[in-house]
Design a protein around this motif. Structure first.
Motif, PDB file in Angstrom:
ATOM      1  N   LEU A   1      35.620  21.526  93.051  1.00  0.00           N
ATOM      2  CA  LEU A   1      35.441  22.031  94.511  1.00  0.00           C
ATOM      3  C   LEU A   1      34.043  21.688  94.792  1.00  0.00           C
ATOM      4  O   LEU A   1      33.621  21.241  96.048  1.00  0.00           O
ATOM      5  N   PHE A   2      32.987  22.308  93.940  1.00  0.00           N
ATOM      6  CA  PHE A   2      31.688  21.978  94.226  1.00  0.00           C
ATOM      7  C   PHE A   2      31.304  20.685  94.362  1.00  0.00           C
ATOM      8  O   PHE A   2      30.641  20.036  95.114  1.00  0.00           O
ATOM      9  N   TYR A   3      31.843  19.878  93.251  1.00  0.00           N
ATOM     10  CA  TYR A   3      31.095  18.282  93.434  1.00  0.00           C
ATOM     11  C   TYR A   3      31.805  17.497  94.673  1.00  0.00           C
ATOM     12  O   TYR A   3      31.296  16.730  95.202  1.00  0.00           O
ATOM     13  N   LEU A   4      33.111  18.039  94.957  1.00  0.00           N
ATOM     14  CA  LEU A   4      33.964  17.597  96.262  1.00  0.00           C
ATOM     15  C   LEU A   4      33.146  17.887  97.523  1.00  0.00           C
ATOM     16  O   LEU A   4      32.928  17.194  98.164  1.00  0.00           O
TER      17      LEU A   4
ATOM     18  N   LYS B   1      29.462  16.559 101.728  1.00  0.00           N
ATOM     19  CA  LYS B   1      28.443  16.700 102.450  1.00  0.00           C
ATOM     20  C   LYS B   1      27.463  15.679 102.816  1.00  0.00           C
ATOM     21  O   LYS B   1      26.742  15.472 103.794  1.00  0.00           O
ATOM     22  N   GLU B   2      27.349  14.818 101.521  1.00  0.00           N
ATOM     23  CA  GLU B   2      26.489  13.703 101.599  1.00  0.00           C
ATOM     24  C   GLU B   2      27.017  12.739 102.582  1.00  0.00           C
ATOM     25  O   GLU B   2      26.349  11.674 103.235  1.00  0.00           O
ATOM     26  N   SER B   3      28.514  12.578 102.629  1.00  0.00           N
ATOM     27  CA  SER B   3      28.885  11.328 103.478  1.00  0.00           C
ATOM     28  C   SER B   3      29.139  11.862 104.902  1.00  0.00           C
ATOM     29  O   SER B   3      29.639  10.984 105.515  1.00  0.00           O
ATOM     30  N   GLY B   4      28.840  13.013 105.035  1.00  0.00           N
ATOM     31  CA  GLY B   4      28.932  13.410 106.634  1.00  0.00           C
ATOM     32  C   GLY B   4      30.370  13.915 107.030  1.00  0.00           C
ATOM     33  O   GLY B   4      30.794  13.856 108.045  1.00  0.00           O
ATOM     34  N   THR B   5      31.384  13.911 105.852  1.00  0.00           N
ATOM     35  CA  THR B   5      32.920  14.337 106.167  1.00  0.00           C
ATOM     36  C   THR B   5      33.045  15.900 105.750  1.00  0.00           C
ATOM     37  O   THR B   5      34.148  16.164 105.506  1.00  0.00           O
TER      38      THR B   5
ATOM     39  N   PHE C   1      36.546  18.376 105.010  1.00  0.00           N
ATOM     40  CA  PHE C   1      36.546  19.424 103.720  1.00  0.00           C
ATOM     41  C   PHE C   1      37.098  20.858 104.152  1.00  0.00           C
ATOM     42  O   PHE C   1      37.784  21.444 103.609  1.00  0.00           O
ATOM     43  N   PHE C   2      36.080  21.162 105.218  1.00  0.00           N
ATOM     44  CA  PHE C   2      36.528  22.695 105.683  1.00  0.00           C
ATOM     45  C   PHE C   2      38.118  22.717 106.284  1.00  0.00           C
ATOM     46  O   PHE C   2      38.754  23.562 106.021  1.00  0.00           O
TER      47      PHE C   2
ATOM     48  N   ILE D   1      36.860  25.308  85.865  1.00  0.00           N
ATOM     49  CA  ILE D   1      37.109  23.819  86.041  1.00  0.00           C
ATOM     50  C   ILE D   1      37.438  23.602  87.641  1.00  0.00           C
ATOM     51  O   ILE D   1      36.770  22.715  88.140  1.00  0.00           O
ATOM     52  N   VAL D   2      38.054  24.331  88.323  1.00  0.00           N
ATOM     53  CA  VAL D   2      38.323  24.297  89.807  1.00  0.00           C
ATOM     54  C   VAL D   2      37.078  24.504  90.571  1.00  0.00           C
ATOM     55  O   VAL D   2      36.936  23.731  91.498  1.00  0.00           O
TER      56      VAL D   2
END
Length: 108
Positions: A19-22, A27-31, A35-36, A14-15
């Motif tokens: 994390l994958f979807y976040l 990545k799609e939004s350019g932020t 995240f890192f 689940i975690v």
């Protein structure tokens, strides 16, 4: 030490999915750099408080983590709104501003 069970495996899966979807959304939004940065902060927090057992730093980082999500939402509310708007274009058609009043509700 407790044995590794089914609940532990489910917890890890689940975690990992969260994390994958976040990661994918950021990545799609350019932020992705944000995240890192947040991920690096979480790693430092875990290492300081759990592995090295530094109580003072761990307590300070615990307090920062407790308000961290609220701070991120406040700082990036424009990006969050844009991301939600881009993902749900059909929701605008259902918003109260776009719905016409029925003939009974119109004032003469």
């Amino acid at each position: 030490m407790t044995p590794f069970g089914l609940k532990d495996a489910l917890d890890i899966i689940i975690v990992a999915l969260i994390l994958f979807y976040l990661y994918r959304i950021m990545k799609e939004s350019g932020t992705i750099n944000i995240f890192f940065g947040v991920l690096a902060f979480i790693i430092v927090w875990v290492v300081a408080s759990e592995i090295l057992e530094m109580r003072l730093i761990g307590t300070i980082l615990d307090k920062v983590m407790s308000i961290g999500l609220i701070i991120l939402v406040i700082l990036f509310q424009d990006q969050i709104k844009r991301s939600c708007r881009d993902r749900q274009p059909q929701a605008m058609a259902l918003s109260p501003r776009h719905v016409q009043a029925s003939p009974r509700q119109q004032k003469p």
